[in-house]
Structures are given as structure tokens and as C-alpha cells.
Scaffold this motif. Structure first.
Motif, PDB file in Angstrom:
ATOM      1  N   SER A  56       0.870  -1.156   0.000  1.00 12.29           N
ATOM      2  CA  SER A  56       0.000   0.000   0.000  1.00 12.29           C
ATOM      3  C   SER A  56       0.909   1.208   0.000  1.00 12.29           C
ATOM      4  O   SER A  56       2.118   1.069   0.030  1.00 12.29           O
ATOM      5  N   ALA A  57       0.308   2.375  -0.065  1.00 14.78           N
ATOM      6  CA  ALA A  57       1.162   3.553  -0.100  1.00 14.78           C
ATOM      7  C   ALA A  57       0.750   4.537   0.960  1.00 14.78           C
ATOM      8  O   ALA A  57      -0.208   4.325   1.687  1.00 14.78           O
ATOM      9  N   CYS A 139       8.091  -7.117  -4.822  1.00 12.31           N
ATOM     10  CA  CYS A 139       8.495  -6.912  -6.220  1.00 12.31           C
ATOM     11  C   CYS A 139       7.372  -7.324  -7.156  1.00 12.31           C
ATOM     12  O   CYS A 139       7.071  -6.624  -8.121  1.00 12.31           O
ATOM     13  N   LEU A 140       6.760  -8.461  -6.852  1.00 17.69           N
ATOM     14  CA  LEU A 140       5.671  -8.946  -7.708  1.00 17.69           C
ATOM     15  C   LEU A 140       4.543  -7.926  -7.718  1.00 17.69           C
ATOM     16  O   LEU A 140       3.986  -7.604  -8.753  1.00 17.69           O
ATOM     17  N   HIS A 141       4.243  -7.418  -6.541  1.00 20.94           N
ATOM     18  CA  HIS A 141       3.155  -6.451  -6.439  1.00 20.94           C
ATOM     19  C   HIS A 141       3.467  -5.206  -7.266  1.00 20.94           C
ATOM     20  O   HIS A 141       2.638  -4.681  -7.966  1.00 20.94           O
ATOM     21  N   LEU A 142       4.705  -4.763  -7.196  1.00 19.96           N
ATOM     22  CA  LEU A 142       5.085  -3.581  -7.950  1.00 19.96           C
ATOM     23  C   LEU A 142       5.020  -3.848  -9.445  1.00 19.96           C
ATOM     24  O   LEU A 142       4.604  -3.010 -10.220  1.00 19.96           O
ATOM     25  N   ALA A 143       5.429  -5.067  -9.836  1.00 21.09           N
ATOM     26  CA  ALA A 143       5.383  -5.411 -11.253  1.00 21.09           C
ATOM     27  C   ALA A 143       3.940  -5.368 -11.746  1.00 21.09           C
ATOM     28  O   ALA A 143       3.643  -4.857 -12.804  1.00 21.09           O
ATOM     29  N   ARG A 144       3.030  -5.895 -10.933  1.00 21.47           N
ATOM     30  CA  ARG A 144       1.619  -5.858 -11.295  1.00 21.47           C
ATOM     31  C   ARG A 144       1.115  -4.411 -11.286  1.00 21.47           C
ATOM     32  O   ARG A 144       0.228  -4.054 -12.024  1.00 21.47           O
ATOM     33  N   GLY A 145       1.759  -3.606 -10.424  1.00 14.74           N
ATOM     34  CA  GLY A 145       1.347  -2.196 -10.284  1.00 14.74           C
ATOM     35  C   GLY A 145       1.376  -1.446 -11.591  1.00 14.74           C
ATOM     36  O   GLY A 145       0.625  -0.505 -11.807  1.00 14.74           O
ATOM     37  N   LEU A 147       0.364  -2.512 -14.297  1.00 18.25           N
ATOM     38  CA  LEU A 147      -0.815  -2.856 -15.087  1.00 18.25           C
ATOM     39  C   LEU A 147      -2.087  -2.313 -14.462  1.00 18.25           C
ATOM     40  O   LEU A 147      -3.132  -2.332 -15.089  1.00 18.25           O
ATOM     41  N   VAL A 148      -2.021  -1.905 -13.248  1.00 20.40           N
ATOM     42  CA  VAL A 148      -3.226  -1.456 -12.557  1.00 20.40           C
ATOM     43  C   VAL A 148      -3.107   0.013 -12.199  1.00 20.40           C
ATOM     44  O   VAL A 148      -2.025   0.595 -12.235  1.00 20.40           O
ATOM     45  N   ARG A 149      -4.228   0.551 -11.849  1.00 18.46           N
ATOM     46  CA  ARG A 149      -4.254   1.951 -11.457  1.00 18.46           C
ATOM     47  C   ARG A 149      -4.294   2.027  -9.939  1.00 18.46           C
ATOM     48  O   ARG A 149      -5.222   1.516  -9.315  1.00 18.46           O
ATOM     49  N   GLU A 150      -3.293   2.582  -9.362  1.00 12.70           N
ATOM     50  CA  GLU A 150      -3.249   2.670  -7.895  1.00 12.70           C
ATOM     51  C   GLU A 150      -3.934   3.969  -7.489  1.00 12.70           C
ATOM     52  O   GLU A 150      -3.344   5.037  -7.566  1.00 12.70           O
ATOM     53  N   LEU A 151      -5.147   3.856  -7.086  1.00  7.04           N
ATOM     54  CA  LEU A 151      -5.983   5.026  -6.822  1.00  7.04           C
ATOM     55  C   LEU A 151      -5.997   5.385  -5.332  1.00  7.04           C
ATOM     56  O   LEU A 151      -6.485   4.612  -4.510  1.00  7.04           O
ATOM     57  N   PRO A 152      -5.498   6.556  -4.983  1.00  5.20           N
ATOM     58  CA  PRO A 152      -5.546   6.957  -3.575  1.00  5.20           C
ATOM     59  C   PRO A 152      -6.990   7.267  -3.155  1.00  5.20           C
ATOM     60  O   PRO A 152      -7.726   7.903  -3.903  1.00  5.20           O
ATOM     61  N   VAL A 163      -6.204   6.963   5.007  1.00  8.89           N
ATOM     62  CA  VAL A 163      -5.702   7.022   3.638  1.00  8.89           C
ATOM     63  C   VAL A 163      -5.411   5.618   3.131  1.00  8.89           C
ATOM     64  O   VAL A 163      -4.892   4.783   3.885  1.00  8.89           O
ATOM     65  N   GLY A 164      -5.755   5.345   1.900  1.00 11.58           N
ATOM     66  CA  GLY A 164      -5.439   4.034   1.332  1.00 11.58           C
ATOM     67  C   GLY A 164      -5.187   4.149  -0.155  1.00 11.58           C
ATOM     68  O   GLY A 164      -5.374   5.209  -0.751  1.00 11.58           O
ATOM     69  N   VAL A 165      -4.757   3.064  -0.759  1.00  8.98           N
ATOM     70  CA  VAL A 165      -4.537   3.032  -2.203  1.00  8.98           C
ATOM     71  C   VAL A 165      -5.213   1.791  -2.770  1.00  8.98           C
ATOM     72  O   VAL A 165      -4.845   0.663  -2.427  1.00  8.98           O
TER      73      VAL A 165
END
Ligand code: SF4
Length: 357
Positions: A56-57, A139-145, A147-152, A163-165
């Protein structure tokens, strides 16, 4: 709908410290252009054993600050209870938190005491972050990141700013708005019921936050009050140029907030229809399975009420129930956990009493 030029993601990408009203750090109040961001990106393990990693961010920078402060703080050498007795502040203030992340809350659903130890003794949990299996998951999560939109998503829940993403938000084949969360696992198995519960809470909180944002329930004062931001702070030249390019005239941080909130409210964004959690095996990124989560509003709200009452100082932190003592086996704090010790003593006394009958 996600094609807005000035998105909330861009807003959160700003260094909010620059707009802070806090003057403990004079360099911020002087508008030091050379200031380096103190806001960190959270890359966290859930504290649920090394089998699972969640990213998460927007974790609080104060966590990092607390590491060095606490390591040199003589109070930290005493027990957790002693430390709390020394410090009368509510937990949110004690840990220097202006806001919580959604993962803080979902971790509480696993073990609240573990969350507290993670904040009081972050150097212990940091060791876990270095474990190879955890790194691989991140790392896997970031790689998938990519392809996806990390929406705050952000807003006030139970009087606390959260706060979440969201990993991904998209329309599915039925035209419904679908919220997706990716969880990577070290084993090719579904998570336990206890882990699922914490994941369900996480995505349900995302939905609550998102919907409050698009329904106009989030207002500027709430944001600036909790985050101690100065709305009159002029925006940097890069943002001004960007805003002009896309046809907006804004000058201050407050203008930007107004614009973002108006954009969210009038963009005609629908509510989330479906929530899905996809579990992936981190060794080869294969999909273990997908879980459809039903939104149980009453349950989510009562969980939030319960967990927030700890942060507001209305009750002490609690550890796991005796039935869930198996969680302690993979806990970094098992050796020092006072809750666990007290439960073990309770169980021994009960056994003795039963034997004497
Ligand atoms: S040892 Fe058990 S009760 Fe204590 S923090 Fe860890 S999981 Fe929670």
C-alpha cells in the motif's frame, strides 16, 4: 472517469509537508524549496506471517522518524505498559500520526497488539521486511502495479483521517464498477479465515472512502484540519504550468483542493458494485484464486468503531484471543509480548484450578 488531468493521485503525489501548518520543523514554514520529502511510500508486510505480503502507499513518515527516536529513548527500554503509563497522550498522538492507513486498520483485525508493537519497536519489524520472501512479494506487487491503477482514497472515518490506495478500479464485462485488490502469497494456498477477514475489512474500507469522496461527503476543512495543511500556500510553478495547460486557473493549495473535490463530486462516478481480491502465488505469479467480497456495511462500521476507539485512547490495545493463539507463532513480537504472557498465565491458572477441583 479516471482520465482527469488533475487527479487525486497527483494531489497525493505532492509533498504535503510543504503545505503543513506544523511549525516544529521551521524549514517547512519558511517554504524551503530545497526541502526533501519526509513522506514515505509504505511497502509493508501484513504482520501475518511471511506467507503473505500486502503493498500500500502513503504510510506516515513519522514512523520512520520514530525508529531513531525510539531507539535512543530510554523509555523504550522498559515494558510496553510502562511506556504507556509514562505517556498520557492518546495513541494517535503518541505515535505522531495525523492519519492512519487502511492497512493499519486491516492489520488491527489480525492483531491489534502486533500493530502497537510494530509502531513502538519498528526496528524489530524492519528485520522482517528484509526476509527474501517478503521482498519477492513486494516486487511482484510492484510489477503488477504497472498494469493497474493505484488510486488513492482518503477521508474521515470515526473522526480519524484514513488514507489508502486501491489496487485497481475498472469496469467489468457487465459494465459494473469493480474494485480489485491483489494479494501475493508465499504458498499456493488460500489464506486462512482470519486473514480473509482482515482483507475483507481492507477492501470494504476502500469502498467506504471512495464513495464518500465521489458523493461529496469529503470536504476541504476535513482534509486541512487533520493533515494540518495551509490552504493559502502558493502552488509551485510546475503545478501552475500543468493546471494552465489543462485549462484551470489555480494559485494556492486551497484552490487545488477545491478543484479536486469539485472534480470528484461532479465527475458522475458510480458507486463500486463489486469487490474482488485476487490471490497470487509469488514464486511464479500464477493466480491461486479470486474471492468476491460482499459489502457488509454494518459490520465494517462496527469494526471501524472498535478499532478507532483504540487510536482515540478510549481503550487499551488487545492481542489475540486464546483461540487464535496460533497467530503468535509467526509473530515477530512473540518473545516480548505481554498480552501473550498474560494469556499464557491465565491459561495455566485455569488448568491448575481445574486440577484442584
Ligand atoms: S504475540 Fe500474539 S498477541 Fe502478541 S502481538 Fe504477536 S500475535 Fe499479537
Amino acid at each position: 472517469m479516471m482520465q482527469r488531468e488533475l487527479s487525486d493521485a497527483e494531489l497525493l503525489a505532492l509533498d504535503l509537508d510543504l503545505f503543513s501548518t506544523d511549525c516544529e520543523r521551521p524549514e517547512l514554514c519558511e517554504g524551503d524549496a530545497g526541502h526533501t520529502s519526509n513522506r514515505s511510500t509504505e511497502s509493508c508486510c501484513t504482520g501475518q506471517g511471511t506467507a503473505e505480503v500486502t503493498c500500500s502507499a502513503n504510510e506516515q513518515s513519522s514512523n520512520q522518524q520514530n525508529v531513531s527516536e525510539q531507539e535512543s529513548d530510554p523509555l523504550c527500554e522498559g515494558s510496553s505498559t510502562k511506556r504507556r503509563k509514562w505517556d498520557a497522550r492518546i495513541p494517535l498522538e503518541r505515535f505522531g500520526r495525523k492519519y492512519l492507513s487502511v492497512t493499519d486498520l486491516s492489520r488491527q483485525a489480525w492483531c491489534e497488539q502486533q500493530v502497537v508493537y510494530g509502531m513502538e519497536l519498528p526496528h524489530i519489524q524492519q528485520l522482517r521486511d528484509e526476509v527474501p520472501v517478503v521482498k519477492a512479494g513486494s516486487c511482484l506487487h510492484l510489477a503488477r502495479g504497472e498494469l493497474v491503477r493505484e488510486l488513492p482514497v482518503f477521508g474521515e472515518l470515526e473522526g480519524i483521517f484514513v488514507v489508502g490506495v486501491v489496487d485497481e478500479l475498472c469496469y467489468n464485462s457487465k459494465g459494473e464498477l469493480e474494485l480489485r485488490e491483489l494479494k501475493t502469497r508465499g504458498q499456493r494456498t488460500y489464506p486462512s479465515a482470519a486473514q480473509k477477514r482482515s482483507h475483507h475489512l481492507q477492501v470494504s474500507i476502500y469502498k467506504l472512502l471512495f464513495e464518500a469522496m465521489i458523493k461529496g461527503q469529503l470536504n476541504k476543512d476535513t482534509i486541512t484540519h487533520h493533515l494540518h495543511l495551509r490552504t493559502e500556500q502558493p502552488l509551485g510553478s510546475e503545478i501552475l504550468v500543468h493546471a494552465q495547460k489543462v485549462g484551470f486557473t489555480i494559485n494556492t493549495f486551497g484552490d487545488l483542493l477545491d478543484l479536486m473535490l469539485l472534480n470528484l463530486t461532479y465527475a458522475d462516478i458510480p458507486s463500486v458494485d463489486t469487490m474482488k481480491i485476487e490471490y497470487c502465488y509469488q514464486a511464479d505469479a500464477s493466480v491461486i484464486g479470486t474471492e468476491v467480497v460482499s459489502f457488509e456495511e454494518e459490520w465494517v462500521k462496527s469494526e471501524l468503531k472498535h478499532y478507532s476507539s483504540f487510536w482515540k485512547g478510549q481503550r487499551e490495545a488487545t492481542g489475540v484471543d486464546i483461540e487464535e493463539a496460533w497467530k503468535c507463532r509467526s509473530c515477530d513480537f512473540a518473545d516480548i509480548c505481554e498480552w501473550r504472557q498474560s494469556k499464557a498465565e491465565e491459561a495455566t491458572q485455569k488448568n491448575r484450578a481445574n486440577q484442584c477441583k
